[in-house]
Structures are given as structure tokens and as C-alpha cells.
Scaffold this active site. Structure first.
Site, PDB file in Angstrom:
ATOM      1  CG  ASP A 158      80.611  73.681  65.060  1.00 35.07           C
ATOM      2  OD1 ASP A 158      80.390  73.055  66.122  1.00 35.07           O
ATOM      3  OD2 ASP A 158      80.498  74.916  64.962  1.00 35.07           O
TER       4      ASP A 158
ATOM      5  CG  ASP B  65      73.692  60.330  56.393  1.00 38.01           C
ATOM      6  OD1 ASP B  65      74.388  59.309  56.155  1.00 38.01           O
ATOM      7  OD2 ASP B  65      72.962  60.864  55.535  1.00 38.01           O
TER       8      ASP B  65
ATOM      9  CE1 TYR C 295      69.270  63.905  56.676  1.00 35.44           C
ATOM     10  CE2 TYR C 295      69.924  61.607  56.794  1.00 35.44           C
ATOM     11  CZ  TYR C 295      70.220  62.924  56.506  1.00 35.44           C
ATOM     12  OH  TYR C 295      71.471  63.247  56.028  1.00 35.44           O
TER      13      TYR C 295
ATOM     14  CE  LYS D   6      76.628  75.147  65.700  1.00 38.15           C
ATOM     15  NZ  LYS D   6      78.057  75.482  65.874  1.00 38.15           N
TER      16      LYS D   6
ATOM     17  CG  ASP E 196      79.507  59.154  54.305  1.00 35.77           C
ATOM     18  OD1 ASP E 196      78.942  58.188  54.858  1.00 35.77           O
ATOM     19  OD2 ASP E 196      79.341  59.449  53.100  1.00 35.77           O
TER      20      ASP E 196
END
Ligand code: ATP
Length: 327
Positions: free
Chosen positions: A200, A224, A120, A167, A228
Site C-alpha cells: 500500500d 498484476d 491467482y 504486506k 498497471d
């Protein structure tokens, strides 16, 4: 001591939920000066800049920014503000509410998202026709700062466990650094349990067994997405508040955006914005005031006096009035 607060309603439902939260805040006797400023799509149309200079200057002068939502210009407004004000930690709680139909009851997770680096940063380039590249930046300094923030938050709130998400098996350098730093900071907090998961797998665990999480610490983009997801576990974006905190500045904003699909209809759920205001109250030490508002909101929701997204039939301002009445 009095506090100077920049209020930026922004676009779409940002304006509607901000009016609702201000109705509630104005019921409390607080030494706050609210300075209303513009930013977002409409500001861009009016002034040619999504984040006008006067707005940015006012944000820098203030003790806190209370932000609604920005539409298409979100990257130029809220992402830029987070960088400009160096609010390195984005705190996103996901907590169940009685009376809200959700996948699970009694979920209580806090996501601590690194807010200043990762993909980002916006280092994106068109390098050839049909080829674009993005650069992911992860530093020891920012990783250490966010890991420590997560453990300190756990300590402060009496939480038992911190889980780092990454990850590192694929992004060996960037996520590898983040994971290693989290593991070494964890050693300074032996009283708090620590583990780490691949992002994941963590998404699956969150959906199948959210109770294994307490505090989550992760990099900007994973944070982010996962916040959600966590908001969805407890009833949706209408209930998800957030705070961006740095050494000098703080920005408080709901997790949701400007929701163009429902903007202007007066049906946006004001809860996320009201809970966001509560995070600001706590930040300034007004804990009992924050608890009063949260209790009022809980009882309003438990009685089904809500906006349509939670199954009720009230308008945004009607729901806020229900909360204000109980203070
Ligand atoms: P933006 O581009 O500004 O982020 P968006 O529509 O992509 O807007 P959100 O604004 O976060 O993203 O909205 C996602 C979905 O959640 C939409 O269907 C929206 O109506 C719904 N939603 C978001 N916030 C609320 C709210 N406060 N009350 C009810 N529904 C909401």
C-alpha cells in the site's frame, strides 16, 4: 538458429495490434517461423475450448509464444498458458517516452512479478451459501526463484536497486515468507541495493516519487495491480509490454487486454505489442534489431504520429507503417 514462434492474436484489439506488430517484424530479416494459432473467446465459441489442445501443443513445441489478448476467457487462456509453460517470471517494464504526456518524465522501472502462485492459482471454493473462499499459496521455492531472477535481471541490465513489495504485517505467513526469502537472496548480491515496502505504501510512493524504484519484485496479484499502476505513470496501457519467462518457454504479451470498448475501430495503440515483440527479439539475442525498432517507435511517438490514446489521429496500422518505414 531458426526459431519457431506461435502467434496467437486472440480477441478484440489483440488481432489488430498483432497485425501491426507483424508488419514491423516482417521488415526485419529474421530466421523466424510464425505458426498462427487460435485461442480466446472466439476459439471457445468455435471449438468449445478457449485454449484448444492443438494450440497448447503448438505452444509447447515452440521456442516462444507471441500473444495478443484474450477477452472473457483470459483466465482459461493466458493464465493457464503461463502455468502450463511454467513461465514463472512476468517482466513488465514501465518506461517514459518522449512526446507522451504523462505524470512523470524519465521513469524507468522494471516489475518482476511471480507468475505461478498466490491467489491467482485459482483455488476458490463456494463453501456455504453466500460464502466463498480463496487460497493464497506462497512457497520458498517460487519466491527464491523470482527473487533471484530479479537480482540477475538487475545485474544484467546494470540496474542499481531491487525493491520487494509485500504486506507481511497482515499476511504474516504468506507475505512473511516471501519477504524473508527476498531479504536472504539479497545478501548474495551485495553490489545491488535492496529494500522492501508494504504494497500500500509502495503504491503511494510510485505515484508521488517513482524515481525511488528501479527493479520491483513482488507476488502474482500485487504484481498484476502494480504493473498497471506503473503503466499509467508513463502514459497508459497502450505503451506497456510484457514477457513471461521460464526455464524452457517464453510468452510475450502486451499488458493490456482485448479492450472491447475500442475493438474493431482500428484505433488501438500498437506500441505495447510492438515493444512486446522487441522483448522477444532481445530474448533471442537480436538486441540491435530490438533497438532499431524501439528507436523507430520512439521517433514516431515523439513526432505525434500516434493513435488517439496518445493524442494523435492515426489508425493502428498507419502508426505501425510509420514505424516500419523507418527501419
Ligand atoms: P480485458 O477484459 O480483455 O482485460 P479490459 O477492457 O478490461 O479488457 P484492457 O483491455 O486492458 O482491459 O483495457 C483497459 C482500458 O485501456 C480500456 O479503456 C481500453 O480501451 C484501454 N486500452 C487498452 N489497451 C489499449 C491500446 N492498445 N490502445 C488504446 N487503449 C487501450
Amino acid at each position: 538458429m531458426g526459431k519457431r514462434i506461435t502467434v496467437i492474436p486472440g480477441d478484440g484489439i489483440g488481432k489488430e495490434v498483432m497485425d501491426a506488430a507483424m508488419l514491423v517484424l516482417n521488415k526485419l530479416d529474421l530466421p523466424f517461423d510464425y505458426i498462427w494459432m487460435e485461442a480466446g473467446d472466439e476459439a471457445k465459441e468455435k471449438y468449445g475450448k478457449a485454449l484448444p489442445d492443438e494450440t497448447l501443443e503448438e505452444c509447447k513445441r515452440s521456442d516462444a509464444v507471441l500473444f495478443g489478448a484474450a477477452g472473457e476467457t483470459a483466465a482459461d487462456v493466458i493464465v493457464r498458458l503461463r502455468f502450463e509453460l511454467e513461465t514463472f517470471a512476468n517482466i513488465r517494464p514501465a518506461k517514459s517516452f518522449k512526446g507522451v504526456k504523462a505524470l512523470y518524465d524519465n521513469v524507468d522501472i522494471v516489475i518482476v512479478r511471480e507468475n505461478t502462485e498466490c491467489l491467482y492459482k485459482g483455488f476458490e471454493f463456494n463453501v456455504a451459501d453466500g460464502v466463498a473462499e480463496g487460497i493464497r499459496v506462497i512457497t520458498r521455492k517460487a519466491s527464491e526463484r523470482i527473487a533471484r531472477y530479479a537480482f540477475e535481471l538487475a545485474k544484467r541490465e546494470g540496474r542499481k536497486k531491487v525493491t520487494a513489495l509485500h504486506k507481511a504485517n497482515v499476511m504474516k505467513k504468506t507475505c512473511g515468507l516471501f519477504r524473508d526469502v527476498c531479504r536472504s537472496v539479497a545478501k548474495e548480491y551485495p553490489e545491488i541495493e535492496f529494500n522492501d515496502y508494504y504494497i500500500d505504501a509502495a503504491c503511494m510512493y510510485l505515484v508521488m516519487d517513482p524515481y525511488r524504484f528501479d527493479v520491483i519484485v513482488t507476488t502474482n496479484m500485487f504484481g498484476d495491480i502494480v504493473s498497471d499502476l506503473a503503466a499509467g505513470l508513463v502514459g497508459g496501457l497502450g505503451l506497456a509490454p510484457s514477457a513471461n519467462v521460464g526455464e524452457k518457454h517464453a510468452i510475450f504479451e502486451p499488458v493490456h487486454g482485448s479492450a472491447p470498448d475500442i475493438a474493431g475501430k482500428g484505433i488501438a495503440n500498437p506500441s505495447a505489442m510492438i515493444l512486446t515483440a522487441c522483448m522477444m527479439l532481445r530474448h533471442f539475442g537480436y538486441v540491435s534489431e530490438a533497438e532499431r525498432v524501439e528507436r523507430a517507435l520512439e521517433s514516431v511517438i515523439a513526432e505525434g504520429k500516434t493513435t488517439p490514446d496518445l493524442g494523435g489521429s492515426l489508425k493502428t496500422m498507419e502508426m505501425a507503417e510509420e514505424v516500419a518505414k523507418r527501419l
